[in-house]
Write a protein that holds these residues in place. Structure first.
Motif, PDB file in Angstrom:
ATOM      1  N   PHE A   5      -3.547  -9.082  -2.933  1.00  0.00           N
ATOM      2  CA  PHE A   5      -3.814  -7.724  -2.451  1.00  0.00           C
ATOM      3  C   PHE A   5      -5.314  -7.493  -2.302  1.00  0.00           C
ATOM      4  CE2 PHE A   5      -4.344  -3.141  -2.841  1.00  0.00           C
ATOM      5  CZ  PHE A   5      -3.339  -2.662  -2.019  1.00  0.00           C
ATOM      6  N   HIS A   6      -6.081  -7.964  -3.275  1.00  0.00           N
ATOM      7  CA  HIS A   6      -7.539  -7.804  -3.212  1.00  0.00           C
ATOM      8  C   HIS A   6      -8.118  -8.574  -2.025  1.00  0.00           C
ATOM      9  CE1 HIS A   6     -11.796  -8.354  -4.231  1.00  0.00           C
ATOM     10  NE2 HIS A   6     -11.686  -7.200  -4.877  1.00  0.00           N
ATOM     11  N   LYS A   7      -7.614  -9.765  -1.792  1.00  0.00           N
ATOM     12  CA  LYS A   7      -8.106 -10.569  -0.668  1.00  0.00           C
ATOM     13  C   LYS A   7      -7.797  -9.881   0.657  1.00  0.00           C
ATOM     14  CE  LYS A   7      -7.727 -15.167   1.424  1.00  0.00           C
ATOM     15  NZ  LYS A   7      -7.100 -16.512   1.321  1.00  0.00           N
ATOM     16  N   HIS A   8      -6.648  -9.230   0.731  1.00  0.00           N
ATOM     17  CA  HIS A   8      -6.211  -8.626   1.991  1.00  0.00           C
ATOM     18  C   HIS A   8      -6.859  -7.268   2.236  1.00  0.00           C
ATOM     19  CE1 HIS A   8      -3.303  -8.957   5.291  1.00  0.00           C
ATOM     20  NE2 HIS A   8      -3.215  -7.652   5.243  1.00  0.00           N
ATOM     21  N   THR A   9      -7.109  -6.505   1.163  1.00  0.00           N
ATOM     22  CA  THR A   9      -7.579  -5.131   1.337  1.00  0.00           C
ATOM     23  C   THR A   9      -8.980  -4.881   0.812  1.00  0.00           C
ATOM     24  OG1 THR A   9      -6.718  -4.371  -0.802  1.00  0.00           O
ATOM     25  CG2 THR A   9      -5.193  -4.334   1.074  1.00  0.00           C
ATOM     26  N   GLY A  10      -9.474  -5.781  -0.064  1.00  0.00           N
ATOM     27  CA  GLY A  10     -10.774  -5.551  -0.683  1.00  0.00           C
ATOM     28  C   GLY A  10     -10.708  -4.668  -1.916  1.00  0.00           C
ATOM     29  N   HIS A  11      -9.486  -4.325  -2.346  1.00  0.00           N
ATOM     30  CA  HIS A  11      -9.302  -3.478  -3.530  1.00  0.00           C
ATOM     31  C   HIS A  11      -8.223  -4.092  -4.419  1.00  0.00           C
ATOM     32  CE1 HIS A  11     -11.570  -0.166  -1.682  1.00  0.00           C
ATOM     33  NE2 HIS A  11     -10.920  -0.463  -0.570  1.00  0.00           N
ATOM     34  N   SER A  12      -8.336  -3.833  -5.700  1.00  0.00           N
ATOM     35  CA  SER A  12      -7.244  -4.216  -6.595  1.00  0.00           C
ATOM     36  C   SER A  12      -6.128  -3.189  -6.437  1.00  0.00           C
ATOM     37  CB  SER A  12      -7.713  -4.232  -8.052  1.00  0.00           C
ATOM     38  OG  SER A  12      -7.947  -2.908  -8.511  1.00  0.00           O
ATOM     39  N   PRO A  13      -4.875  -3.546  -6.732  1.00  0.00           N
ATOM     40  CA  PRO A  13      -3.794  -2.567  -6.645  1.00  0.00           C
ATOM     41  C   PRO A  13      -4.069  -1.318  -7.469  1.00  0.00           C
ATOM     42  CG  PRO A  13      -2.903  -4.772  -6.893  1.00  0.00           C
ATOM     43  CD  PRO A  13      -4.384  -4.887  -7.090  1.00  0.00           C
ATOM     44  N   ARG A  14      -4.615  -1.494  -8.678  1.00  0.00           N
ATOM     45  CA  ARG A  14      -4.870  -0.342  -9.545  1.00  0.00           C
ATOM     46  C   ARG A  14      -5.915   0.584  -8.933  1.00  0.00           C
ATOM     47  NH1 ARG A  14      -3.237   0.048 -14.451  1.00  0.00           N
ATOM     48  NH2 ARG A  14      -2.916  -2.224 -14.566  1.00  0.00           N
ATOM     49  N   ASN A  15      -7.000   0.024  -8.420  1.00  0.00           N
ATOM     50  CA  ASN A  15      -8.044   0.857  -7.813  1.00  0.00           C
ATOM     51  C   ASN A  15      -7.531   1.549  -6.558  1.00  0.00           C
ATOM     52  OD1 ASN A  15      -9.935   0.255  -9.749  1.00  0.00           O
ATOM     53  ND2 ASN A  15     -10.874  -1.434  -8.596  1.00  0.00           N
ATOM     54  N   PHE A  16      -6.727   0.841  -5.784  1.00  0.00           N
ATOM     55  CA  PHE A  16      -6.170   1.436  -4.571  1.00  0.00           C
ATOM     56  C   PHE A  16      -5.311   2.642  -4.927  1.00  0.00           C
ATOM     57  CE2 PHE A  16      -2.905   1.993  -1.364  1.00  0.00           C
ATOM     58  CZ  PHE A  16      -3.640   1.951  -0.186  1.00  0.00           C
ATOM     59  N   ARG A  17      -4.481   2.498  -5.951  1.00  0.00           N
ATOM     60  CA  ARG A  17      -3.610   3.607  -6.350  1.00  0.00           C
ATOM     61  C   ARG A  17      -4.442   4.790  -6.885  1.00  0.00           C
ATOM     62  NH1 ARG A  17       1.608   2.322  -9.804  1.00  0.00           N
ATOM     63  NH2 ARG A  17       2.636   2.669  -7.778  1.00  0.00           N
ATOM     64  N   GLN A  18      -5.458   4.515  -7.656  1.00  0.00           N
ATOM     65  CA  GLN A  18      -6.258   5.592  -8.246  1.00  0.00           C
ATOM     66  C   GLN A  18      -7.095   6.332  -7.211  1.00  0.00           C
ATOM     67  OE1 GLN A  18      -8.458   3.429 -11.225  1.00  0.00           O
ATOM     68  NE2 GLN A  18      -6.858   3.621 -12.781  1.00  0.00           N
ATOM     69  N   ASN A  19      -7.582   5.581  -6.208  1.00  0.00           N
ATOM     70  CA  ASN A  19      -8.488   6.191  -5.232  1.00  0.00           C
ATOM     71  C   ASN A  19      -7.791   6.634  -3.950  1.00  0.00           C
ATOM     72  OD1 ASN A  19     -10.718   5.741  -6.922  1.00  0.00           O
ATOM     73  ND2 ASN A  19     -10.896   3.627  -6.180  1.00  0.00           N
ATOM     74  N   GLY A  20      -6.484   6.336  -3.842  1.00  0.00           N
ATOM     75  CA  GLY A  20      -5.740   6.759  -2.660  1.00  0.00           C
ATOM     76  C   GLY A  20      -6.070   5.922  -1.442  1.00  0.00           C
ATOM     77  N   ARG A  62       0.834  -1.211   0.000  1.00  0.00           N
ATOM     78  CA  ARG A  62       0.000   0.000   0.000  1.00  0.00           C
ATOM     79  C   ARG A  62       0.866   1.257   0.000  1.00  0.00           C
ATOM     80  NH1 ARG A  62      -2.851  -3.119   3.827  1.00  0.00           N
ATOM     81  NH2 ARG A  62      -2.108  -1.839   5.552  1.00  0.00           N
ATOM     82  N   ARG A  63       1.945   1.222   0.766  1.00  0.00           N
ATOM     83  CA  ARG A  63       2.843   2.382   0.793  1.00  0.00           C
ATOM     84  C   ARG A  63       3.452   2.638  -0.579  1.00  0.00           C
ATOM     85  NH1 ARG A  63       7.784   3.974   0.674  1.00  0.00           N
ATOM     86  NH2 ARG A  63       8.576   1.873   0.304  1.00  0.00           N
ATOM     87  N   MET A  64       3.915   1.588  -1.230  1.00  0.00           N
ATOM     88  CA  MET A  64       4.556   1.743  -2.535  1.00  0.00           C
ATOM     89  C   MET A  64       3.552   2.191  -3.595  1.00  0.00           C
ATOM     90  SD  MET A  64       7.077  -1.580  -2.344  1.00  0.00           S
ATOM     91  CE  MET A  64       8.064  -1.226  -3.797  1.00  0.00           C
ATOM     92  N   LEU A  65       2.344   1.690  -3.512  1.00  0.00           N
ATOM     93  CA  LEU A  65       1.310   2.112  -4.463  1.00  0.00           C
ATOM     94  C   LEU A  65       0.950   3.585  -4.276  1.00  0.00           C
ATOM     95  CD1 LEU A  65      -1.015  -1.018  -4.315  1.00  0.00           C
ATOM     96  CD2 LEU A  65       0.205  -0.218  -6.358  1.00  0.00           C
ATOM     97  N   ALA A  66       0.921   4.027  -3.027  1.00  0.00           N
ATOM     98  CA  ALA A  66       0.510   5.401  -2.739  1.00  0.00           C
ATOM     99  C   ALA A  66       1.637   6.406  -2.916  1.00  0.00           C
ATOM    100  CB  ALA A  66      -0.038   5.485  -1.312  1.00  0.00           C
ATOM    101  N   GLU A  67       2.886   5.998  -2.637  1.00  0.00           N
ATOM    102  CA  GLU A  67       3.984   6.962  -2.559  1.00  0.00           C
ATOM    103  C   GLU A  67       4.972   6.880  -3.715  1.00  0.00           C
ATOM    104  OE1 GLU A  67       5.864   6.601   1.225  1.00  0.00           O
ATOM    105  OE2 GLU A  67       3.987   6.798   2.356  1.00  0.00           O
ATOM    106  N   THR A  68       4.836   5.887  -4.592  1.00  0.00           N
ATOM    107  CA  THR A  68       5.761   5.766  -5.711  1.00  0.00           C
ATOM    108  C   THR A  68       4.978   5.627  -7.017  1.00  0.00           C
ATOM    109  OG1 THR A  68       5.963   3.339  -5.886  1.00  0.00           O
ATOM    110  CG2 THR A  68       7.246   4.426  -4.153  1.00  0.00           C
ATOM    111  N   ASP A  69       5.703   5.781  -8.113  1.00  0.00           N
ATOM    112  CA  ASP A  69       5.112   5.586  -9.435  1.00  0.00           C
ATOM    113  C   ASP A  69       5.542   4.250 -10.047  1.00  0.00           C
ATOM    114  OD1 ASP A  69       3.838   8.085  -9.432  1.00  0.00           O
ATOM    115  OD2 ASP A  69       5.697   9.079 -10.034  1.00  0.00           O
ATOM    116  N   LEU A  70       6.063   3.365  -9.226  1.00  0.00           N
ATOM    117  CA  LEU A  70       6.528   2.076  -9.738  1.00  0.00           C
ATOM    118  C   LEU A  70       5.362   1.303 -10.357  1.00  0.00           C
ATOM    119  CD1 LEU A  70       8.841   0.916  -6.801  1.00  0.00           C
ATOM    120  CD2 LEU A  70       9.577   1.602  -9.092  1.00  0.00           C
ATOM    121  N   PRO A  71       5.599   0.632 -11.474  1.00  0.00           N
ATOM    122  CA  PRO A  71       4.550  -0.225 -12.040  1.00  0.00           C
ATOM    123  C   PRO A  71       4.146  -1.323 -11.059  1.00  0.00           C
ATOM    124  CG  PRO A  71       6.338   0.123 -13.606  1.00  0.00           C
ATOM    125  CD  PRO A  71       6.816   0.661 -12.305  1.00  0.00           C
ATOM    126  N   ILE A  72       2.898  -1.734 -11.152  1.00  0.00           N
ATOM    127  CA  ILE A  72       2.396  -2.773 -10.247  1.00  0.00           C
ATOM    128  C   ILE A  72       3.225  -4.049 -10.377  1.00  0.00           C
ATOM    129  CG2 ILE A  72       0.412  -4.289  -9.789  1.00  0.00           C
ATOM    130  CD1 ILE A  72      -1.374  -1.868 -10.504  1.00  0.00           C
TER     131      ILE A  72
END
Length: 228
Positions: A213-228, A184-194
């Protein structure tokens, strides 16, 4: 972290304890931790530099201060440090370094008179602390609980029981929480590809990472990054 109001639970190096007003938590660099406030919590978070000259403690500390004089001392030192940060006067960096040194000395003196500051007093807590330290050091290597247990010279079952005693969570849950927090930190704070994030965290593929990631957070990595 110096808590002045409120209460909750804090887990440091795999050890869970309650905290309340006038509790101080010291966390050395690369210490795994997380806390759950109950209602409103107030206090200060102070980040000290990694300077050997400060001679900071090497182990996590949890101190409870009942004496008003001790409470006023640490609050005063933190507020002095905050004023130096805010005012930007000449010699600020030197003043901040000297104030950090005073905090370090104060911590050392409190440890000399306070017998119950250690966060790892028994075998289960020591093992959980050693495990979380290994997880921090090898976070990007894709290690498993079995690997860490072997490094610690115990079975995975024994390690998991120790973690459950120390903080009420299994070894695998602790590892998953830390990996996905980092994700979650890397998705929110970096521009690294998934795909790159998945590789760095030891997942065999981006698809496997996305499912986990979806199982753990309820969101896909892409949606998490887009929605913060």
């Amino acid at each position: 972290m110096w808590f002045t109001r409120g209460q909750g639970r804090i887990t440091v190096s795999g050890v869970t304890r309650g905290f309340g007003p006038h509790n101080l938590i010291f966390l050395p660099t690369r210490t795994m931790y997380g806390f759950e406030p109950i209602g409103q919590v107030m206090g200060h978070a102070v980040h000290l530099p990694e300077d050997p000259a400060l001679v900071l403690p090497q182990e996590p500390l949890h101190m409870r201060f009942r004496e008003v004089i001790q409470q006023n001392e640490i609050t005063g030192m933190i507020e002095t440090l905050q004023r130096e940060i805010d005012q930007s006067q000449p010699g600020r960096d030197r003043a901040m370094a000297l104030q950090a040194g005073m905090i370090s000395v104060w911590l050392e003196r409190q440890m000399s008179i306070m017998p119950e500051y250690d966060l790892t007093p028994d075998a289960s807590r020591r093992l959980a602390a050693a495990y979380t330290s290994l997880v921090e050091n090898e976070l990007y290597d894709g290690r498993t609980v079995t690997h860490f247990a072997a490094e610690l010279g115990v079975t995975p079952g024994h390690l998991s029981r120790a973690c459950n005693i120390a903080c009420g969570r299994s070894a695998s849950a602790i590892l998953a929480d830390r990996v996905h927090f980092e994700a979650r930190r890397m998705l929110a704070e970096t521009d690294l590809p998934i795909k790159t994030i998945a590789q760095k965290l030891g997942f065999h593929s981006a698809a496997y990472f996305s499912r986990a990631f979806h199982k753990h957070t309820g969101h896909s990595p892409r949606n998490f990054r887009q929605n913060g």
